[in-house]
Design a protein around this motif. Structure first.
Motif, PDB file in Angstrom:
ATOM      1  N   VAL A   1     -13.278 -53.490 -68.323  1.00  0.00           N
ATOM      2  CA  VAL A   1     -13.799 -52.463 -67.683  1.00  0.00           C
ATOM      3  C   VAL A   1     -14.050 -52.717 -66.601  1.00  0.00           C
ATOM      4  O   VAL A   1     -13.539 -52.898 -65.181  1.00  0.00           O
ATOM      5  CB  VAL A   1     -14.594 -51.157 -68.381  1.00  0.00           C
ATOM      6  N   ARG A   2     -15.213 -53.555 -66.122  1.00  0.00           N
ATOM      7  CA  ARG A   2     -15.772 -54.558 -65.174  1.00  0.00           C
ATOM      8  C   ARG A   2     -14.908 -55.298 -64.042  1.00  0.00           C
ATOM      9  O   ARG A   2     -14.324 -55.588 -63.075  1.00  0.00           O
ATOM     10  CB  ARG A   2     -16.546 -55.256 -64.915  1.00  0.00           C
ATOM     11  N   ALA A  52      -6.044 -46.958 -72.792  1.00  0.00           N
ATOM     12  CA  ALA A  52      -4.965 -45.746 -71.961  1.00  0.00           C
ATOM     13  C   ALA A  52      -5.797 -44.538 -72.147  1.00  0.00           C
ATOM     14  O   ALA A  52      -6.325 -43.651 -70.708  1.00  0.00           O
ATOM     15  CB  ALA A  52      -3.866 -44.986 -72.781  1.00  0.00           C
ATOM     16  N   VAL A  53      -6.444 -43.903 -72.873  1.00  0.00           N
ATOM     17  CA  VAL A  53      -8.314 -42.931 -73.259  1.00  0.00           C
ATOM     18  C   VAL A  53      -8.982 -43.487 -71.943  1.00  0.00           C
ATOM     19  O   VAL A  53      -9.459 -42.783 -71.002  1.00  0.00           O
ATOM     20  CB  VAL A  53      -8.882 -42.300 -74.206  1.00  0.00           C
ATOM     21  N   VAL A  54      -9.128 -45.024 -71.572  1.00  0.00           N
ATOM     22  CA  VAL A  54     -10.424 -45.179 -71.125  1.00  0.00           C
ATOM     23  C   VAL A  54      -9.877 -45.568 -69.798  1.00  0.00           C
ATOM     24  O   VAL A  54     -10.701 -45.030 -68.475  1.00  0.00           O
ATOM     25  CB  VAL A  54     -10.790 -47.379 -71.331  1.00  0.00           C
ATOM     26  N   ALA A  55      -8.709 -45.580 -69.227  1.00  0.00           N
ATOM     27  CA  ALA A  55      -8.376 -46.285 -68.091  1.00  0.00           C
ATOM     28  C   ALA A  55      -7.947 -44.423 -67.149  1.00  0.00           C
ATOM     29  O   ALA A  55      -8.002 -44.375 -66.120  1.00  0.00           O
ATOM     30  CB  ALA A  55      -7.092 -46.478 -68.196  1.00  0.00           C
ATOM     31  N   GLY A  56      -7.540 -43.276 -68.221  1.00  0.00           N
ATOM     32  CA  GLY A  56      -7.714 -42.013 -67.582  1.00  0.00           C
ATOM     33  C   GLY A  56      -9.282 -41.158 -67.464  1.00  0.00           C
ATOM     34  O   GLY A  56      -8.809 -39.975 -67.270  1.00  0.00           O
ATOM     35  N   ASP A  57      -9.584 -42.210 -67.755  1.00  0.00           N
ATOM     36  CA  ASP A  57     -11.285 -40.848 -67.925  1.00  0.00           C
ATOM     37  C   ASP A  57     -12.309 -41.473 -67.825  1.00  0.00           C
ATOM     38  O   ASP A  57     -13.159 -42.714 -68.163  1.00  0.00           O
ATOM     39  CB  ASP A  57     -11.651 -40.133 -69.446  1.00  0.00           C
ATOM     40  N   GLU A  58     -12.766 -41.640 -66.295  1.00  0.00           N
ATOM     41  CA  GLU A  58     -14.082 -41.976 -65.558  1.00  0.00           C
ATOM     42  C   GLU A  58     -14.788 -42.019 -66.016  1.00  0.00           C
ATOM     43  O   GLU A  58     -15.853 -43.185 -65.597  1.00  0.00           O
ATOM     44  CB  GLU A  58     -13.558 -41.386 -64.075  1.00  0.00           C
ATOM     45  N   GLY A  59     -15.285 -40.955 -66.534  1.00  0.00           N
ATOM     46  CA  GLY A  59     -16.819 -40.697 -67.608  1.00  0.00           C
ATOM     47  C   GLY A  59     -16.689 -41.470 -68.955  1.00  0.00           C
ATOM     48  O   GLY A  59     -18.133 -42.418 -68.723  1.00  0.00           O
ATOM     49  N   ILE A  60     -15.614 -41.896 -68.855  1.00  0.00           N
ATOM     50  CA  ILE A  60     -15.682 -42.894 -70.574  1.00  0.00           C
ATOM     51  C   ILE A  60     -16.359 -44.056 -69.275  1.00  0.00           C
ATOM     52  O   ILE A  60     -17.053 -45.331 -70.276  1.00  0.00           O
ATOM     53  CB  ILE A  60     -14.230 -43.686 -71.348  1.00  0.00           C
ATOM     54  N   ARG A  61     -15.780 -44.543 -68.549  1.00  0.00           N
ATOM     55  CA  ARG A  61     -15.799 -46.136 -67.726  1.00  0.00           C
ATOM     56  C   ARG A  61     -16.914 -45.852 -67.261  1.00  0.00           C
ATOM     57  O   ARG A  61     -17.909 -47.295 -66.864  1.00  0.00           O
ATOM     58  CB  ARG A  61     -14.490 -46.459 -66.724  1.00  0.00           C
ATOM     59  N   GLN A  62     -17.139 -44.290 -66.088  1.00  0.00           N
ATOM     60  CA  GLN A  62     -19.056 -44.702 -66.214  1.00  0.00           C
ATOM     61  C   GLN A  62     -19.899 -45.252 -66.931  1.00  0.00           C
ATOM     62  O   GLN A  62     -21.239 -45.921 -66.997  1.00  0.00           O
ATOM     63  CB  GLN A  62     -18.894 -43.621 -64.818  1.00  0.00           C
ATOM     64  N   MET A  63     -19.267 -44.772 -68.283  1.00  0.00           N
ATOM     65  CA  MET A  63     -21.205 -44.982 -69.275  1.00  0.00           C
ATOM     66  C   MET A  63     -20.849 -46.553 -69.803  1.00  0.00           C
ATOM     67  O   MET A  63     -22.135 -46.514 -70.488  1.00  0.00           O
ATOM     68  CB  MET A  63     -20.441 -43.320 -70.155  1.00  0.00           C
ATOM     69  N   VAL A  64     -19.500 -46.662 -69.717  1.00  0.00           N
ATOM     70  CA  VAL A  64     -19.876 -48.228 -70.398  1.00  0.00           C
ATOM     71  C   VAL A  64     -20.501 -49.076 -68.916  1.00  0.00           C
ATOM     72  O   VAL A  64     -20.905 -49.235 -69.657  1.00  0.00           O
ATOM     73  CB  VAL A  64     -17.694 -48.666 -70.717  1.00  0.00           C
ATOM     74  N   LEU A  65     -20.431 -48.738 -68.197  1.00  0.00           N
ATOM     75  CA  LEU A  65     -20.837 -49.613 -66.868  1.00  0.00           C
ATOM     76  C   LEU A  65     -21.894 -49.503 -67.224  1.00  0.00           C
ATOM     77  O   LEU A  65     -23.635 -49.904 -67.074  1.00  0.00           O
ATOM     78  CB  LEU A  65     -20.807 -49.119 -65.546  1.00  0.00           C
ATOM     79  N   HIS A  66     -23.284 -47.630 -67.542  1.00  0.00           N
ATOM     80  CA  HIS A  66     -23.689 -47.407 -67.966  1.00  0.00           C
ATOM     81  C   HIS A  66     -24.797 -47.823 -69.213  1.00  0.00           C
ATOM     82  O   HIS A  66     -25.930 -48.370 -68.966  1.00  0.00           O
ATOM     83  CB  HIS A  66     -24.321 -46.044 -67.469  1.00  0.00           C
ATOM     84  N   HIS A  67     -24.044 -48.527 -69.916  1.00  0.00           N
ATOM     85  CA  HIS A  67     -24.536 -49.101 -71.243  1.00  0.00           C
ATOM     86  C   HIS A  67     -25.094 -50.270 -70.112  1.00  0.00           C
ATOM     87  O   HIS A  67     -25.442 -50.869 -71.839  1.00  0.00           O
ATOM     88  CB  HIS A  67     -23.791 -49.535 -72.069  1.00  0.00           C
ATOM     89  N   GLU A  68     -24.540 -51.302 -70.051  1.00  0.00           N
ATOM     90  CA  GLU A  68     -25.364 -52.228 -69.380  1.00  0.00           C
ATOM     91  C   GLU A  68     -27.139 -52.782 -69.267  1.00  0.00           C
ATOM     92  O   GLU A  68     -27.608 -52.914 -69.853  1.00  0.00           O
ATOM     93  CB  GLU A  68     -24.798 -52.994 -67.696  1.00  0.00           C
ATOM     94  N   MET A  69     -27.536 -50.785 -68.633  1.00  0.00           N
ATOM     95  CA  MET A  69     -28.500 -50.602 -68.626  1.00  0.00           C
ATOM     96  C   MET A  69     -29.559 -50.487 -70.140  1.00  0.00           C
ATOM     97  O   MET A  69     -30.331 -51.691 -70.228  1.00  0.00           O
ATOM     98  CB  MET A  69     -29.125 -49.701 -67.991  1.00  0.00           C
ATOM     99  N   LEU A  70     -28.740 -49.722 -71.057  1.00  0.00           N
ATOM    100  CA  LEU A  70     -29.666 -49.441 -72.168  1.00  0.00           C
ATOM    101  C   LEU A  70     -29.230 -50.481 -73.109  1.00  0.00           C
ATOM    102  O   LEU A  70     -30.209 -50.973 -73.690  1.00  0.00           O
ATOM    103  CB  LEU A  70     -28.195 -48.598 -72.642  1.00  0.00           C
ATOM    104  N   TYR A  71     -28.054 -52.290 -72.982  1.00  0.00           N
ATOM    105  CA  TYR A  71     -28.198 -52.989 -73.774  1.00  0.00           C
ATOM    106  C   TYR A  71     -29.578 -54.201 -73.442  1.00  0.00           C
ATOM    107  O   TYR A  71     -29.966 -54.860 -73.953  1.00  0.00           O
ATOM    108  CB  TYR A  71     -26.805 -54.326 -73.504  1.00  0.00           C
ATOM    109  N   ARG A  72     -29.566 -53.984 -71.732  1.00  0.00           N
ATOM    110  CA  ARG A  72     -31.058 -54.475 -71.936  1.00  0.00           C
ATOM    111  C   ARG A  72     -32.345 -54.081 -72.291  1.00  0.00           C
ATOM    112  O   ARG A  72     -32.940 -54.922 -73.031  1.00  0.00           O
ATOM    113  CB  ARG A  72     -31.047 -55.028 -70.607  1.00  0.00           C
ATOM    114  N   ASP A  73     -31.943 -53.087 -72.453  1.00  0.00           N
ATOM    115  CA  ASP A  73     -33.027 -52.433 -73.032  1.00  0.00           C
ATOM    116  C   ASP A  73     -33.832 -51.945 -74.359  1.00  0.00           C
ATOM    117  O   ASP A  73     -34.613 -52.202 -74.824  1.00  0.00           O
ATOM    118  CB  ASP A  73     -33.645 -50.432 -72.774  1.00  0.00           C
TER     119      ASP A  73
END
Length: 399
Positions: free
Chosen positions: A88-89, A145-166
């Motif tokens: 994603v990144r 294909a699902v990840v590429a077509g869904d901006e919401g999934i990609r944003q949540m994957v990026l958001h998880h960087e914060m969760l993983y650190r916590d």
């Protein structure tokens, strides 16, 4: 025929002895047997010699291998998630959405060495994210294909960087829930009572995240419940109006109302106006715990609201709604809920630890929510299953 009386002038008790003690004793015996069987089973499975024996038997070997693979997914799950996150990144999915690409082309677009891109693509293929259609030519696989077509999934994957650190040491959070985390700062409005002081930058950050993940959730809710039966809907905690926008597209005659914190309400007005809904919508600012809720709507929705809050605050929200709304108003609660289905089980595990890091909230069952509704004065609570319990289950009640 007259009924005989005892010495105190009351009719004698002619009822049969209660069967409850017999059932309780039977359940106790069954429970004890289940515990003994589980202990025996656990000792066998823990035994290296027993597992070695199972692997020699073709029918049992496949079962054992499935169990072993499932356990390995747990132990190596973080690595798998990082393969997804890296794709994603680096924009791999967006590049492949345009058509087949070589590892060299993808490496050039992402700024890494071709041999390392090849390494990443091979792992992504093993996770069914991409596929090599011919030597040196890569395309999206189903999950990619699902990840590429869904901006919401990609944003949540990026958001998880914060969760993983916590969650680098979750036992610390379990021992000390008051420990500061990145998610606590990000979702500060959900934990404190001074919500009216929320600033615009923070509101935009979390509203953007929620907006990007709303499309699939909105479709899930709208497929499960017909909002066309109502003349108007009020979305409490409605963010930037994404759910109302989806309602408007599905039901052109539905009048729209939104209630959220003042700074969030300002964002909602802009968004609804940009979507051509200014003439159909009214937006109200306030705190859904301490301020009266507008009562003009036939249906009030709480989409991913109660789960963000601990039980006491969730009860305060429901009690304020009950005090504010007129009798007969329908209340619809939609969020991921714990339950027996695979999707509900996965959602419960994920959100339980997400809320632990967030410092607020709980993934409840539909029974939990219905009990809170009744306690708050609402009537006739019922559960509505959706086509995707991983995203949401609905509970509907009446004021």
């Amino acid at each position: 025929m007259a009924t005989s009386r005892n010495d105190e002038g009351t009719a004698p008790d002619l009822s049969l002895p209660s069967a409850a003690p017999l059932y309780q004793e039977a359940e106790k015996r069954l429970s004890q047997r289940a515990v003994r069987f589980r202990n025996w089973r656990n000792r066998k499975i823990a035994s290296t010699s027993f597992r070695t024996w199972i692997m020699r038997i073709p029918g049992l070997r496949s079962i054992a291998n499935r169990k072993a693979a499932a356990l390995f997914r747990l132990t190596a799950g973080f690595v798998f998630s990082q393969v997804l996150s890296t794709c994603v990144r680096l924009g791999v999915f967006e590049q492949l959405e345009k058509g087949p690409r070589s590892a060299e082309q993808l490496a050039h677009a992402s700024g890494i060495r071709p041999d390392k891109m090849q390494l990443l693509l091979e792992q992504a293929e093993r996770l069914d994210l991409v596929t090599q259609v011919e030597p040196g030519s890569w395309m999206l696989d189903d999950a990619g294909a699902v990840v590429a077509g869904d901006e919401g999934i990609r944003q949540m994957v990026l958001h998880h960087e914060m969760l993983y650190r916590d969650l680098d040491a979750p036992e610390d959070l379990l021992k000390n829930p008051e420990k500061e985390t990145r998610l606590k700062s990000f979702w500060a409005y959900a934990r404190g009572r001074q919500t009216l002081d929320l600033n615009e930058d923070t509101a935009q950050d979390y509203s953007a995240l929620m907006q990007s993940s709303q499309s699939m959730l909105a479709d899930c809710i709208l497929d499960a419940h017909d909002f066309g039966r109502y003349g108007s809907i009020l979305d409490v905690g409605g963010g930037d109006g994404s759910f109302l926008t989806a309602c408007a597209e599905r039901h052109p005659d539905l009048h729209l109302h939104l209630f959220d914190l003042p700074v969030v309400a300002d964002l909602a007005r802009e968004n609804l106006k940009a979507n051509g809904l200014a003439n159909r919508a009214s937006v109200h600012g306030g705190d859904f715990v301490s301020n009266p809720i507008p009562e003009m709507a036939d249906c009030v929705s709480l989409v991913r609201i109660l789960c963000d809050h601990d039980d006491d605050r969730a009860r305060d929200i429901l009690k304020n709604l009950h005090a504010s709304l007129r009798p007969g108003t329908k209340l619809m609660i939609a969020e991921a809920m714990s339950g027996p289905s695979e999707g509900a089980r996965l959602a419960a595990v994920y959100f339980s630890f997400y809320f632990l890091a967030m410092g607020s909230g709980r993934c409840r069952s539909d029974a939990d929510i219905k009990a809170m509704l009744v306690e708050s004065g609402f009537n006739k609570p019922r559960t509505i299953k959706t086509n995707n319990p991983l995203l949401a289950t609905l509970v509907v009640a009446e004021r």
